[in-house]
Scaffold this motif. Structure first.
Motif, mmCIF file in Angstrom:
data_model
loop_
_atom_site.group_PDB
_atom_site.id
_atom_site.type_symbol
_atom_site.label_atom_id
_atom_site.label_comp_id
_atom_site.label_asym_id
_atom_site.label_seq_id
_atom_site.Cartn_x
_atom_site.Cartn_y
_atom_site.Cartn_z
ATOM 1 N N PRO A 12 46.563 54.802 45.955
ATOM 2 C CA PRO A 12 46.045 53.457 46.217
ATOM 3 C C PRO A 12 46.985 52.679 47.136
ATOM 4 O O PRO A 12 48.202 52.774 47.008
ATOM 5 C CB PRO A 12 45.969 52.814 44.828
ATOM 6 N N SER A 14 46.814 49.301 47.496
ATOM 7 C CA SER A 14 46.988 47.925 47.030
ATOM 8 C C SER A 14 46.854 47.899 45.519
ATOM 9 O O SER A 14 46.275 48.817 44.913
ATOM 10 C CB SER A 14 45.940 46.990 47.648
ATOM 11 N N GLU A 15 47.411 46.856 44.898
ATOM 12 C CA GLU A 15 47.275 46.698 43.454
ATOM 13 C C GLU A 15 45.811 46.528 43.055
ATOM 14 O O GLU A 15 45.396 46.976 41.989
ATOM 15 C CB GLU A 15 48.091 45.492 42.970
ATOM 16 N N GLN A 16 45.035 45.869 43.912
ATOM 17 C CA GLN A 16 43.628 45.628 43.595
ATOM 18 C C GLN A 16 42.867 46.946 43.472
ATOM 19 O O GLN A 16 42.065 47.141 42.546
ATOM 20 C CB GLN A 16 42.979 44.740 44.670
ATOM 21 N N VAL A 17 43.128 47.872 44.401
ATOM 22 C CA VAL A 17 42.480 49.189 44.354
ATOM 23 C C VAL A 17 42.911 49.939 43.097
ATOM 24 O O VAL A 17 42.088 50.538 42.388
ATOM 25 C CB VAL A 17 42.809 50.007 45.624
ATOM 26 N N ARG A 19 44.036 48.665 40.275
ATOM 27 C CA ARG A 19 43.472 48.014 39.090
ATOM 28 C C ARG A 19 42.000 48.406 38.895
ATOM 29 O O ARG A 19 41.578 48.709 37.782
ATOM 30 C CB ARG A 19 43.598 46.495 39.216
ATOM 31 N N ARG A 20 41.252 48.419 39.998
ATOM 32 C CA ARG A 20 39.831 48.766 39.888
ATOM 33 C C ARG A 20 39.652 50.194 39.384
ATOM 34 O O ARG A 20 38.795 50.468 38.541
ATOM 35 C CB ARG A 20 39.129 48.621 41.252
ATOM 36 N N GLN A 21 40.482 51.114 39.902
ATOM 37 C CA GLN A 21 40.379 52.502 39.465
ATOM 38 C C GLN A 21 40.741 52.633 37.988
ATOM 39 O O GLN A 21 40.095 53.372 37.242
ATOM 40 C CB GLN A 21 41.301 53.389 40.321
ATOM 41 N N GLU A 23 40.548 50.243 35.694
ATOM 42 C CA GLU A 23 39.495 49.605 34.892
ATOM 43 C C GLU A 23 38.266 50.499 34.767
ATOM 44 O O GLU A 23 37.571 50.485 33.748
ATOM 45 C CB GLU A 23 39.114 48.256 35.507
ATOM 46 N N ARG A 120 57.354 46.427 38.146
ATOM 47 C CA ARG A 120 55.893 46.268 38.145
ATOM 48 C C ARG A 120 55.316 47.504 37.472
ATOM 49 O O ARG A 120 55.534 48.633 37.944
ATOM 50 C CB ARG A 120 55.376 46.140 39.577
ATOM 51 N N LEU A 144 48.395 45.159 34.388
ATOM 52 C CA LEU A 144 49.471 45.129 35.392
ATOM 53 C C LEU A 144 50.474 44.063 34.964
ATOM 54 O O LEU A 144 50.107 42.897 34.765
ATOM 55 C CB LEU A 144 48.903 44.797 36.778
#
Length: 233
Positions: A12, A14-17, A19-21, A23, A120, A144
């Motif tokens: 990934p 980014s953190e957003q990517v 996190r989505r994976q 979740e 992190r 996170l």
């Protein structure tokens, strides 16, 4: 089982990517994820202690492998799976990293490997009660996390206490009771896997490798604060 769930081909970015994976995995059983990944499920974890971590690393695109860097090095995030009971409490301590037993001159908390690993963290809770067959244990919602100033201070105090004992040649006197939220414990596959350390008189000695572990009181408070606090309801 949704066909959209796929193992990422690249780490990934980014953190957003990430996190989505993570979740997207919540609610799946380890057996379902292993079947989709083509991995056999061991009978138990006694000989395959790291199996859950390997499975989730595959599904999340972790890049570090056994290298001494964060699991998602490009975005500076470490992955920690954590077995929990039915009340959401951790069932065991959490390994952070191997402790350096020699060559510690000039190392500070700010430059330490422990702090680097914990800057992190993506926590992924997994059902861990032994009466649940391994394949049926489910993955929980991810978190996170970065240490708060108070948590960082707790960790720093314990790290400095433990490192002082190592540097002063007292490594073999350290027990799991040392440290308020972090402990030092032997970390070796067998009793023959010895490493160099410093003895009480400053002489080189051979001893079992040690690892830093977060105590359950620390990770339990962390999970409770984020998952069970009123503002997160």
């Amino acid at each position: 089982m949704p066909a959209s769930l796929q193992i990422p081909l690249t780490p990934p970015q980014s953190e957003q990517v990430l996190r989505r994976q993570a979740e997207a995995l919540a609610g799946y059983s380890l057996g379902e994820l292993a079947a989709l990944a083509g991995l056999p499920v061991p009978d138990d974890l006694r000989r395959d202690k790291g199996w859950i971590g390997v499975l989730l690393e595959m599904w999340l695109g972790a890049s570090a492998g056994s290298k001494p860097e964060q699991d998602f090095a490009a975005i500076g995030v470490e992955l920690k799976t954590i077995p929990i009971d039915s009340s959401g409490r951790p069932l065991e301590t959490t390994f952070v990293c191997v402790a350096p037993l020699t060559g510690n001159t000039g190392v500070t908390w700010e430059s330490s490997h422990v702090r680097h690993k914990l800057q992190r963290v993506l926590w992924v809770p997994v059902e861990g009660e032994r009466q649940i067959p391994l394949a049926e244990r489910r993955v929980g919602a991810p978190l996170l996390w970065s240490p708060s100033p108070e948590e960082d201070e707790q960790l720093r105090r314990d790290w400095e206490e433990l490192m002082d004992l190592i540097v002063l040649g007292q490594v073999e006197r350290i027990t799991a009771r040392h440290g308020e939220v972090m402990q030092l414990r032997p970390k070796a596959a067998n009793s023959k896997a010895l490493t160099e350390a410093i003895g009480a008189s400053g002489e080189p000695i051979l001893t079992l490798p040690r690892g830093f572990y977060l105590k359950k009181n620390f990770t339990g408070a962390l999970l409770a604060r984020h998952f069970f606090s009123p503002e997160n309801k």
